[in-house]
Design a protein around this motif. Structure first.
Motif, PDB file in Angstrom:
ATOM      1  N   VAL A  58     -15.977  47.117  22.582  1.00  0.00           N
ATOM      2  CA  VAL A  58     -14.931  46.131  22.850  1.00  0.00           C
ATOM      3  C   VAL A  58     -14.516  45.471  21.536  1.00  0.00           C
ATOM      4  CG1 VAL A  58     -15.589  45.715  25.241  1.00  0.00           C
ATOM      5  CG2 VAL A  58     -16.678  44.399  23.423  1.00  0.00           C
ATOM      6  N   THR A  59     -13.288  44.944  21.536  1.00  0.00           N
ATOM      7  CA  THR A  59     -12.666  44.420  20.317  1.00  0.00           C
ATOM      8  C   THR A  59     -12.564  42.906  20.371  1.00  0.00           C
ATOM      9  OG1 THR A  59     -11.391  46.461  20.117  1.00  0.00           O
ATOM     10  CG2 THR A  59     -10.616  44.560  18.848  1.00  0.00           C
ATOM     11  N   ALA A  60     -12.873  42.262  19.268  1.00  0.00           N
ATOM     12  CA  ALA A  60     -12.826  40.801  19.187  1.00  0.00           C
ATOM     13  C   ALA A  60     -11.460  40.271  19.608  1.00  0.00           C
ATOM     14  CB  ALA A  60     -13.151  40.349  17.766  1.00  0.00           C
ATOM     15  N   GLY A  61     -11.477  39.229  20.454  1.00  0.00           N
ATOM     16  CA  GLY A  61     -10.256  38.558  20.848  1.00  0.00           C
ATOM     17  C   GLY A  61      -9.483  39.212  21.971  1.00  0.00           C
ATOM     18  N   VAL A  62      -9.865  40.420  22.371  1.00  0.00           N
ATOM     19  CA  VAL A  62      -9.190  41.114  23.474  1.00  0.00           C
ATOM     20  C   VAL A  62      -9.854  40.711  24.790  1.00  0.00           C
ATOM     21  CG1 VAL A  62      -8.675  43.349  24.523  1.00  0.00           C
ATOM     22  CG2 VAL A  62      -8.501  43.063  22.045  1.00  0.00           C
ATOM     23  N   THR A  63      -9.050  40.335  25.774  1.00  0.00           N
ATOM     24  CA  THR A  63      -9.590  39.951  27.079  1.00  0.00           C
ATOM     25  C   THR A  63      -9.705  41.181  27.976  1.00  0.00           C
ATOM     26  OG1 THR A  63      -8.717  37.704  26.970  1.00  0.00           O
ATOM     27  CG2 THR A  63      -9.188  38.577  29.162  1.00  0.00           C
ATOM     28  N   TYR A  64     -10.904  41.379  28.528  1.00  0.00           N
ATOM     29  CA  TYR A  64     -11.187  42.491  29.426  1.00  0.00           C
ATOM     30  C   TYR A  64     -11.333  41.935  30.842  1.00  0.00           C
ATOM     31  CZ  TYR A  64     -11.976  45.077  25.137  1.00  0.00           C
ATOM     32  OH  TYR A  64     -11.809  45.673  23.904  1.00  0.00           O
ATOM     33  N   THR A  65     -10.613  42.497  31.780  1.00  0.00           N
ATOM     34  CA  THR A  65     -10.695  42.079  33.180  1.00  0.00           C
ATOM     35  C   THR A  65     -11.604  43.043  33.926  1.00  0.00           C
ATOM     36  OG1 THR A  65      -8.463  41.149  33.105  1.00  0.00           O
ATOM     37  CG2 THR A  65      -9.368  41.629  35.274  1.00  0.00           C
ATOM     38  N   ILE A  66     -12.601  42.500  34.594  1.00  0.00           N
ATOM     39  CA  ILE A  66     -13.609  43.288  35.315  1.00  0.00           C
ATOM     40  C   ILE A  66     -13.454  42.977  36.794  1.00  0.00           C
ATOM     41  CG2 ILE A  66     -16.065  43.782  35.580  1.00  0.00           C
ATOM     42  CD1 ILE A  66     -16.370  42.463  32.723  1.00  0.00           C
ATOM     43  N   VAL A  67     -13.234  44.004  37.614  1.00  0.00           N
ATOM     44  CA  VAL A  67     -12.994  43.798  39.040  1.00  0.00           C
ATOM     45  C   VAL A  67     -13.932  44.685  39.860  1.00  0.00           C
ATOM     46  CG1 VAL A  67     -11.257  43.626  40.839  1.00  0.00           C
ATOM     47  CG2 VAL A  67     -10.560  43.519  38.435  1.00  0.00           C
ATOM     48  N   PHE A  68     -14.702  44.064  40.734  1.00  0.00           N
ATOM     49  CA  PHE A  68     -15.539  44.784  41.696  1.00  0.00           C
ATOM     50  C   PHE A  68     -14.757  44.937  42.995  1.00  0.00           C
ATOM     51  CE2 PHE A  68     -18.472  42.849  38.746  1.00  0.00           C
ATOM     52  CZ  PHE A  68     -19.421  43.831  38.528  1.00  0.00           C
ATOM     53  N   ASP A  69     -14.831  46.098  43.638  1.00  0.00           N
ATOM     54  CA  ASP A  69     -14.164  46.267  44.932  1.00  0.00           C
ATOM     55  C   ASP A  69     -15.185  46.613  46.018  1.00  0.00           C
ATOM     56  OD1 ASP A  69     -14.603  49.100  45.186  1.00  0.00           O
ATOM     57  OD2 ASP A  69     -12.839  49.518  43.971  1.00  0.00           O
ATOM     58  N   ASP A  70     -14.708  46.619  47.253  1.00  0.00           N
ATOM     59  CA  ASP A  70     -15.595  46.818  48.412  1.00  0.00           C
ATOM     60  C   ASP A  70     -15.492  48.231  48.966  1.00  0.00           C
ATOM     61  OD1 ASP A  70     -12.997  46.521  49.396  1.00  0.00           O
ATOM     62  OD2 ASP A  70     -13.713  45.757  51.320  1.00  0.00           O
ATOM     63  N   ARG A  71     -15.204  49.219  48.094  1.00  0.00           N
ATOM     64  CA  ARG A  71     -15.081  50.614  48.556  1.00  0.00           C
ATOM     65  C   ARG A  71     -16.308  51.050  49.343  1.00  0.00           C
ATOM     66  NH1 ARG A  71     -14.443  55.215  50.325  1.00  0.00           N
ATOM     67  NH2 ARG A  71     -13.831  57.041  49.153  1.00  0.00           N
ATOM     68  N   TRP A  72     -17.490  50.592  48.913  1.00  0.00           N
ATOM     69  CA  TRP A  72     -18.725  51.059  49.553  1.00  0.00           C
ATOM     70  C   TRP A  72     -19.478  49.942  50.264  1.00  0.00           C
ATOM     71  CZ3 TRP A  72     -17.984  55.907  49.665  1.00  0.00           C
ATOM     72  CH2 TRP A  72     -17.447  56.589  48.575  1.00  0.00           C
ATOM     73  N   ASN A  73     -19.282  48.699  49.854  1.00  0.00           N
ATOM     74  CA  ASN A  73     -20.092  47.616  50.414  1.00  0.00           C
ATOM     75  C   ASN A  73     -19.396  46.288  50.158  1.00  0.00           C
ATOM     76  OD1 ASN A  73     -22.195  45.856  51.155  1.00  0.00           O
ATOM     77  ND2 ASN A  73     -23.741  47.359  50.545  1.00  0.00           N
ATOM     78  N   GLU A  74     -19.449  45.397  51.136  1.00  0.00           N
ATOM     79  CA  GLU A  74     -18.861  44.067  50.974  1.00  0.00           C
ATOM     80  C   GLU A  74     -19.907  43.012  50.637  1.00  0.00           C
ATOM     81  OE1 GLU A  74     -16.700  43.081  54.466  1.00  0.00           O
ATOM     82  OE2 GLU A  74     -15.358  44.822  54.343  1.00  0.00           O
ATOM     83  N   GLY A  75     -21.189  43.413  50.599  1.00  0.00           N
ATOM     84  CA  GLY A  75     -22.266  42.455  50.373  1.00  0.00           C
ATOM     85  C   GLY A  75     -22.377  42.011  48.930  1.00  0.00           C
TER      86      GLY A  75
END
Length: 665
Positions: free
Chosen positions: A122-139
């Protein structure tokens, strides 16, 4: 006052609870451990980094901005999550214009292997968006962000973003110009990123009738009907769909079978060696199925005879010639778990008469219960036969097995190979020469191991392992990701690529053995459609040759028994070899430059090619015999003396040899 405080506290809690439910309210986090109480945010990830958003209703959104350039690990592969199943997407960009740069599904080792882990620089100053989805589990679950040194990328691997839609599953030449293309699909589209001669891609979308079965488990390609355009097979969880390319290569016709098939690995292969390409599909819960090509446009469904365990467990099929008898054998990496017959690997030896015999135990490839989704076959010690790395998808019943081929009998040489302590697991295991040093490397378990040429390997880098092809036509193999290509920038080593064009054998030359001999020695490859587990990699045969400046001999041993031999072949070139036709020495230019028409033809055949004062033509039959040396008149060839049949027109111009197949009515 107390009541006001309580209301303030409630409002603060409500704000925090909603903070990660959408892109605009994504929660900013840093390194450390983070708890996801439940997957219930109403905004789902977009764009899709995996090509499969079925049953995705919720997402949880986070952002991370590093203060310096570093290596970042995002992981749910933690003991606290054992038994869980997670998936996440990683983006750069702003809400509404996000771009996939990573993510993972089932890359973990702990528990059932369905947890997730991604390692990326990853690069300094760059914002990374991390998204979890419920494809397999909603817990709920816990995830960690771990900061460290930048991950080692050997010279030349650079992420190159590519805008994709649908499932990103193939790096294969779809328009027969000798350049690997990127293929993505969904239920109503085939999207092909056609590689351009000067670099880059031209994206064309072909709309289709809705596929009964999407390729949720695998995809393979090949020219089933011999019309000069590659067809696609979708291996779905309920059945099999064929997308047949039309005669002009500008559309696909959907054909789905009614049979229930819980598809796993699929392949295209001429099973009975009649010159017509067939299709094979591993069945997870029943005996395997295959579709026999009658040569008249019909694919006849059959089941049984090639892996008949009633409970299936058939995952990673690969067709190779392990015993050097010039026909293709079938190895199946099995995965069922437990002490179950469906977890014992199988080798089906081709008897040469359309029948097969299962021989894994007698040749040393039956190691008892095992869990593997695929295997990587190659001549790792360069002694003229194919060895195999059976890669584990779980370490519960033993780890990876490196097996040396000693004349058709296999010996376990894992100990001391450099792979014995490797604990990375995955569904994909393949072998290619990524650094062009003439020694096969192994890609799997999220890592690339570089071969030394003596069945030992040294760790190279952390990387994903998906479809493989030369996606910028520089002679070095690249790795196709879900939203980017890991471009191999290369090194000073030389290379050669061979495009096999079958005439008596199937048009792709699938099942041919390609051998090259140079100062480094002899290297061998088998032409395959479908290796690893899910993806379709290039069918153009690639060799690295180190500093060697010439190929002393190039041999193609075709399934028909015809052998082509070329001598003193130049390196750093793509050579097109037409079955039965002497293509001695010269590399072929883009086939787009050399076009014959009409095809089929009656008495006169025309061709297009930039003019030259130094040109000769000849016509060969399918046995490789020269049958006509016509006079040239304005790109026109008189073929009225030929009998009805299939021929090859050879044009020699400017020191290069070009071939195109045509039919005489």
């Amino acid at each position: 006052m107390k009541q006001l405080s309580a209301l303030f506290a409630f409002a603060l809690f409500a704000s925090q609870a909603q903070a990660q439910n959408s892109c605009n309210t994504a929660l900013a986090i840093g390194a450390g451990s983070h708890v996801v109480d439940a997957l219930n945010g109403p905004e789902t990830p977009s764009p899709d980094c995996f090509g499969n958003m079925t049953n995705v209703d919720y997402g949880e959104w986070y952002t991370y901005t590093p203060a310096s350039d570093l290596g970042l690990t995002i992981t749910t592969d933690l003991e606290v999550n054992s038994g869980g199943d997670t998936r996440f997407h990683v983006y750069t960009g702003t809400c509404g214009s996000l771009v996939c740069v990573g993510g993972d599904d089932d890359g973990g080792d702990i528990g059932n292997g369905y947890l997730s882990i991604e390692r990326m620089n990853v690069t300094a100053g760059v914002t990374y968006t991390i998204v979890f989805d419920d494809r397999w589990n909603e817990g709920g679950f816990t995830f960690e962000l771990i900061e460290g040194d930048e991950f080692f990328l050997p010279p030349g691997f650079t992420n190159s973003p590519i805008s994709t839609e649908g499932r990103v599953l193939a790096a294969v030449d779809m328009n027969n110009d000798g350049l690997d293309d990127v293929v993505t699909v969904d239920s109503t589209r085939v999207i092909i990123h056609y590689q351009q001669e000067g670099g880059g891609f031209d994206v064309v979308t072909y709309f289709t009738t809705e596929a009964d079965f999407e390729p949720s488990w695998s995809l393979c390609a090949g020219d089933l009907d011999g019309n000069g355009h590659n067809d696609l097979l979708y291996g779905g969880g309920q059945g099999v769909t064929f997308m047949m390319a039309n005669g002009t290569g500008d559309g696909f016709i959907e054909v789905s079978g009614p049979q229930y098939v819980f598809s796993q690995r699929s392949n295209m292969i001429d099973i009975n060696n009649d010159g017509h390409l067939d299709a094979f599909v591993c069945h997870d819960v029943d005996p395997n199925v295959y579709y026999m090509n009658d040569g008249s446009g019909n694919l006849i469904y059959q089941q049984g005879g090639l892996g008949d365990v009633p409970t299936g467990g058939n995952y990673g099929s690969i067709w190779i010639d392990y015993d050097n008898d010039r026909d293709m054998d079938l190895f199946i990496a099995k995965c069922r778990g437990g002490e179950n017959v469906a977890a014992i690997d199988e080798m089906h030896r081709n008897n040469g008469d359309g029948t097969f015999t299962e021989v894994a135990a007698s040749i040393g490839l039956d190691a008892g219960y095992h869990q593997s989704w695929s295997s990587a076959w190659g001549d790792y010690d360069r002694d003229g036969d194919l060895d195999v790395l059976v890669g584990a998808s779980s370490l519960s019943f033993g780890g990876h097995r490196l097996m040396r081929n000693d004349g058709g009998i296999f010996t376990d040489v894992t100990a001391g190979s450099g792979l014995e302590a490797f604990e990375g697991t995955s569904t994909e295991w393949t072998t290619h020469d990524f650094d062009n040093d003439g020694r096969l490397d192994i890609l799997g378990g999220g890592a690339l191991y570089f071969g030394t040429g003596d069945l030992t390997f040294s760790y190279g880098l952390n990387t994903g392992n998906q479809a493989i092809g030369d996606l910028n036509n520089d002679g070095f193999l690249d790795i196709l990701g879900s939203s980017s290509i890991r471009m191999n920038n290369g090194n000073p080593n030389n290379w050669i690529k061979i495009n096999t064009i079958g005439t008596v054998s199937n048009r792709n030359g699938i099942g041919a053995r390609v051998e090259i001999t140079s100062a480094l020695g002899t290297q061998i490859r088998d032409v395959k459609s479908g290796d690893g587990f899910r993806y379709m990699s290039s069918m153009i045969t690639h060799f690295g040759v180190g500093s060697d400046a010439v190929i002393d001999e190039l041999r193609v041993l075709w399934p028909s028994g015809i052998i082509n031999v070329l001598n003193d072949v130049p390196v750093n070139a793509m050579i097109e070899v037409v079955e039965g036709v002497n293509t001695d020495v010269q590399a072929t230019s883009s086939r787009d430059e050399f076009r014959v028409f009409p095809n089929p033809a009656d008495d006169v055949l025309y061709f297009e090619m930039p003019n030259s004062n130094d040109r000769q033509v000849a016509v060969y039959d399918m046995a490789g015999k020269r049958v006509l040396e016509p006079m040239l008149m304005n790109n026109r060839v008189d073929i009225q003396d030929l009998t009805t049949g299939i021929y090859v027109l050879e044009l020699v111009q400017g020191g290069h040899v070009h071939h195109q197949k045509f039919s005489k009515r």
